[in-house]
Scaffold this active site. Structure first.
Site, mmCIF file in Angstrom:
data_model
loop_
_atom_site.group_PDB
_atom_site.id
_atom_site.type_symbol
_atom_site.label_atom_id
_atom_site.label_comp_id
_atom_site.label_asym_id
_atom_site.label_seq_id
_atom_site.Cartn_x
_atom_site.Cartn_y
_atom_site.Cartn_z
ATOM 1 N N HIS A 1 -40.664 18.329 0.011
ATOM 2 C CA HIS A 1 -40.570 17.394 -1.120
ATOM 3 C C HIS A 1 -41.186 16.055 -0.728
ATOM 4 O O HIS A 1 -41.904 15.417 -1.489
ATOM 5 C CB HIS A 1 -39.088 17.215 -1.486
ATOM 6 N N GLU B 1 -33.405 22.034 5.079
ATOM 7 C CA GLU B 1 -33.975 20.728 5.429
ATOM 8 C C GLU B 1 -35.497 20.744 5.321
ATOM 9 O O GLU B 1 -36.114 19.752 4.953
ATOM 10 C CB GLU B 1 -33.539 20.294 6.833
HETATM 11 ZN ZN LIG Z 1 -29.965 18.646 1.567
#
Ligand SMILES: [Zn+2]
Length: 688
Positions: free
Chosen positions: A486, A480
C-alpha cells in the site's frame, strides 16, 4: 502495523488489527550530512549529536517557512497558501526520515535516545501545524478553488484537521480547548500507567499447578506448598487454556477483570466527560460524532448499524459453540454450569481432541528463506512488480535486507523497502510495517519514490539450522507486506494522502483481506517446504488447520461486537455515563457470558484511552470490507493477476485521495455486501 493489538483478554484471541503507528508517519532524510547516499537517499549512519543538530535545524527551518507563509494576505488559498504549507511539512518529514524512526530500531542506545527526542519534537511541531488558524483559513478558501480529485482530498484533510484541533475557534475558546486536551492527555497517561505498574497475582496450590505446562510452571515463584501466578497479558492464555481447576480459573479471571480498579473507572469517567465537553466546544454533538467525522463510517449511527447487524447474526452461533463446550464439561463429570472462566479451557480441550494441530510440526514446513521467497513471488505475480535485493544493503543494522521495487509493465523503478526481521536489544518489540518516506510529486514535477520497512522479531535459528516460523508468523508477514505494498504502489501526489494514509477505519481492510491467502490450500502448499524433505504441507494437516481456525468464530467476533458497541455507546451518551453499569448492562445483552459481579473489566480496557476511543469498531468494520474485497479474488482466483491489477489500480494507487466507499465501489462494481463476512464466519446471510 502489528496484528496483535486487538483486545487480548481471557476471551478467544482474534487476529488482525494494527497499532496506530501512523502517528509516527515517518520521514526521510535528504543527505544533508551524508558521505555516500544510498539508493534511497536516506542516511542511516548518524551520531546522536548529528541527530540533535539536524533535527533542531530542520524543525526551525520548517517553522520559519510556515511563519512566512502564514503572514500572506488573507485570501491566499490553494496555490499560494495550502500547497506551500504541504510542501514545507513534507520536506521536513523527508529531511528527518531516519531520525523519526531510529528511536525504535537503532543499534545503540544513545542514537535511540537522541532519535526519540527528535520524534517528540516532530510530534509537537505537527500539533502546532494542525492548530494553526492561518492554515485553516487557506484550506477554507481553497475549498472553492480546487477541482482535481487529489487536490480536493488534500484540502479536505486540512479543513478537518483545523476543525478538530480548534483552529477555527476564537482565542478564548481555543484556550479552553487546549486546556481540555491537556487534561485529557494526563488522565489517559495515568490510566495506562496504572495498568503497567500494578502487579496483581493469585495463589495456586501444588495440585492446581499439575495441569499447567511445565515450562510455564518453571517461571512461577513458589509460595508455601504452591505457586504465585502473575495476572497479566502474558500469563492469561497459557494459564486459562490449561488450568484444569475451575476454582483456580475463576480466581484468575476475577483478578484479571479487576485490573485498573476503581481509580481507573474514575479516570475513564473523567475522560468521557472531558471528551464530551471538547466535542461540544468543537461543534459536534458527541465525542463519537467528533471521532467519526474523519472516518469512513462517518457517523456513529452507521458504525452501530453494522455492529447490530453482525451481532444479530453472530450471537446465536456463539451460543451454539458454547453449548458444545458445555456438553464436554458435563460429560467430564463437572455439573456446575458453564461459566466465562471455563471457556478457554474447554475450547483448548476441543482443539486438542478434535483437530490435534501440532504447532511444532507445522513450523517444520515454514523455513524463513522459503517463506520470504514464496511471499515475494505471490505479491510480484499478483501486483505486477519485481523485487531485487540490493547488496550490500545501506541500512541501520548489519542484518537488515534492502530491496528495490520495479514495475514490470513499464520497467520503471517504484521504490525501496527494508526487512529487519530478528530481535536486537532495545529494538521495537512487535512486528510492523513502518512507512519511512511517502511518495509524492515534488514542486519540480519529479516523482519522489516511497521507502518502507518491515520491522519484526522472528525467532532466531538454532545454531546450524534454518529459522522456522509458525503459521501465525507467516500470516503476520503476509499481512504486514500488504501494508508495505500500500505504501509502495500508491500514486497519490501529496504526502498527507499518500499510501496507507487512508481513513483510519479502512487502513486494515487491505491487509485483513490478504490474510485469506495464507488459508488457501494451494497457497499454503506454495509457501511451505518441510525443512528436511522439501515436501509441502500435507492435505490432511491443511484441512485440520482450516477447521480449527473457525471453531470459535461466533464467540470471538461477538466479543468484538460487544467491545465496539460498549466503546461507541460510552462516547455518545453525554458527560455523565456510569462506565461500570454500562458494561454490565451491555454484556447481558450482547455476550454469551455476562460480566462477573464485583469486577471492573472496563478499568483494564486500555484501548479506551489509547487512541481507539470511539474507534474500536474499526477492527470489525475493516474486516467486513476486507472480506467483501476478497470475494473478488474468491471469484477470479487468488492467483489472478487480472484481479490483482484491478486491486492495485482501484485500492492501492489512490491512497487517501479517494474516499474508501468510492474506491470499494470502483473495485467491486457494486455496493458493499456483508455476505462474504457472514460466509467467512460460517453463518448464513440475513434477510435483507
Ligand atoms: Zn495491519
Amino acid at each position: 502495523m502489528p496484528r496483535s493489538t486487538l483486545r487480548r483478554s481471557l476471551d478467544p484471541i482474534a487476529i488482525a488489527g494494527c497499532a496506530a503507528l501512523w502517528a509516527l508517519w515517518a520521514l526521510w532524510a535528504q543527505p544533508a550530512h551524508a558521505a555516500l547516499p544510498a539508493a534511497t537517499g536516506i542516511t542511516w549512519n548518524v551520531t546522536p549529536q548529528q541527530i540533535a543538530d539536524h533535527c533542531k535545524q530542520r524543525i526551525a527551518e520548517a517553522t520559519a517557512r510556515i511563519k512566512t507563509l502564514d503572514e500572506q494576505p488573507a485570501g491566499a488559498g490553494f496555490g499560494k497558501g495550502l500547497l506551500p504549507i504541504e510542501s514545507a511539512v513534507a520536506d521536513l518529514s523527508d529531511a528527518l526520515a531516519a531520525e523519526a524512526v531510529l528511536g525504535q530500531i537503532a543499534v545503540t542506545k544513545d542514537v535511540r535516545d537522541a532519535a526519540t527526542k527528535c520524534s517528540e519534537d516532530l510530534a509537537d511541531f505537527g500539533v502546532k501545524v494542525g492548530a494553526d488558524p492561518a492554515i485553516l483559513a487557506f484550506a477554507t478558501t481553497a475549498r472553492d478553488e480546487v477541482t482535481a480529485t487529489a487536490d480536493r482530498a488534500l484540502v479536505q484533510r486540512y479543513v478537518e484537521a483545523g476543525r478538530r484541533s480548534g483552529a477555527g475557534l476564537d482565542a478564548a475558546k481555543r484556550k479552553q480547548a487546549t486546556a481540555l486536551f491537556e487534561r485529557l492527555s494526563k488522565v489517559q497517561i495515568a490510566f495506562q500507567r496504572e495498568l503497567s505498574e500494578e502487579t496483581p497475582t493469585i495463589a495456586i496450590t501444588h495440585d492446581e499447578a499439575t495441569s499447567l505446562p511445565p515450562s510455564f510452571v518453571a517461571t512461577l515463584k513458589a509460595k508455601g506448598s504452591g505457586y504465585v501466578v502473575p495476572v497479566n497479558e502474558s500469563t492469561a492464555l497459557p494459564f486459562m487454556k490449561n488450568e484444569a481447576s475451575s476454582a483456580a480459573r475463576k480466581r484468575y479471571r476475577v483478578a484479571y477483570d479487576s485490573r485498573g480498579g476503581p481509580a481507573n473507572v474514575k479516570r475513564l469517567a473523567e475522560a468521557v466527560a472531558l471528551r464530551d465537553r471538547l466535542a461540544h466546544l468543537l461543534g459536534f454533538k458527541t465525542w463519537a460524532d467528533y471521532q467519526l467525522d474523519t472516518k469512513m463510517a462517518k457517523t456513529p449511527a452507521r458504525a452501530m448499524a453494522l455492529l447490530a447487524q453482525v451481532d444479530e447474526a453472530l450471537l446465536p452461533k456463539a451460543r451454539e459453540e458454547v453449548a458444545v463446550l458445555a456438553a464436554m464439561k458435563r460429560d467430564g463429570g463437572d455439573k456446575a454450569p458453564m461459566a466465562s472462566w471455563d471457556y478457554l479451557y474447554f475450547e483448548n480441550q476441543l482443539q486438542k481432541s478434535k483437530y490435534a494441530v501440532d504447532e511444532e510440526a507445522v513450523r517444520r514446513y515454514f523455513p524463513v528463506q522459503k517463506v520470504i521467497a514464496a511471499v515475494f513471488q505471490i505479491y510480484e505475480h499478483l501486483l505486477g512488480v519485481r523485487f531485487e535485493e540490493i547488496k550490500p544493503a545501506d541500512a541501520w543494522a548489519p542484518d537488515v535486507l534492502e530491496y528495490s521495487i520495479t514495475d514490470v509493465a513499464s520497467g520503471k523503478a517504484v521504490g525501496w523497502f527494508y526487512l529487519d526481521l530478528y530481535p536486537r536489544a532495545g529494538k521495537y518489540e512487535h512486528f510492523a510495517m513502518f512507512p519511512l518516506r511517502a511518495g509524492r510529486v515534488l514542486p519540480s514535477g519529479e516523482v519522489q519514490k516511497p521507502v518502507s520497512a518491515i520491522i519484526g522479531n522472528w525467532p532466531l535459528a538454532e545454531p546450524g539450522k534454518p529459522a522456522l516460523l509458525t503459521h501465525d508468523d507467516v500470516i503476520t508477514f503476509f499481512h504486514e507486506f500488504g501494508h508495505l505494498m500500500h505504501n509502495s504502489l500508491s500514486t497519490a501526489p501529496y504526502e498527507t494522502i499518500f499510501g496507507a494514509n487512508v481513513r483510519q477505519d479502512f487502513v486494515e481492510a487491505p491487509s485483513q483481506m490478504l490474510e485469506n491467502w495464507m488459508w488457501q490450500p494451494s497457497v499454503l502448499k506454495q509457501v511451505s517446504s518441510e525443512v528436511d524433505t522439501g515436501q509441502p504441507l500435507p492435505d490432511e494437516l491443511i484441512r485440520k488447520m482450516i477447521e480449527a481456525k473457525h471453531v470459535d468464530d461466533g464467540v470471538r467476533w461477538s466479543r468484538q461486537v460487544f467491545y465496539g458497541t460498549y466503546d461507541m455507546t460510552l462516547h455518545s451518551s453525554g458527560a455523565h455515563v456510569d462506565p461500570t453499569r454500562l458494561w454490565f448492562d451491555l454484556s447481558r445483552k450482547l455476550l454469551v457470558f455476562p460480566a462477573i459481579p464485583g469486577t471492573l473489566p472496563e478499568a483494564g480496557f486500555g484501548h479506551l484511552v489509547g487512541g481507539y476511543d470511539a474507534g474500536y469498531y474499526g477492527y470489525l468494520w475493516s474486516l467486513v470490507y476486507g472480506q467483501d474485497m476478497f470475494s473478488e479474488f474468491a471469484k477470479g482466483g487468488v492467483d489472478s493477476a487480472e484481479v490483482g491489477m484491478r486491486y492495485r489500480k482501484d485500492i492501492l494507487e489512490p491512497g487517501g485521495s479517494i474516499e474508501p466507499d468510492v474506491m470499494l465501489h470502483n473495485f467491486l462494481g457494486r455496493d458493499v455486501s456483508y455476505e462474504p463476512f457472514y460466509e467467512y464466519v460460517g453463518i448464513k446471510k440475513l434477510a435483507p
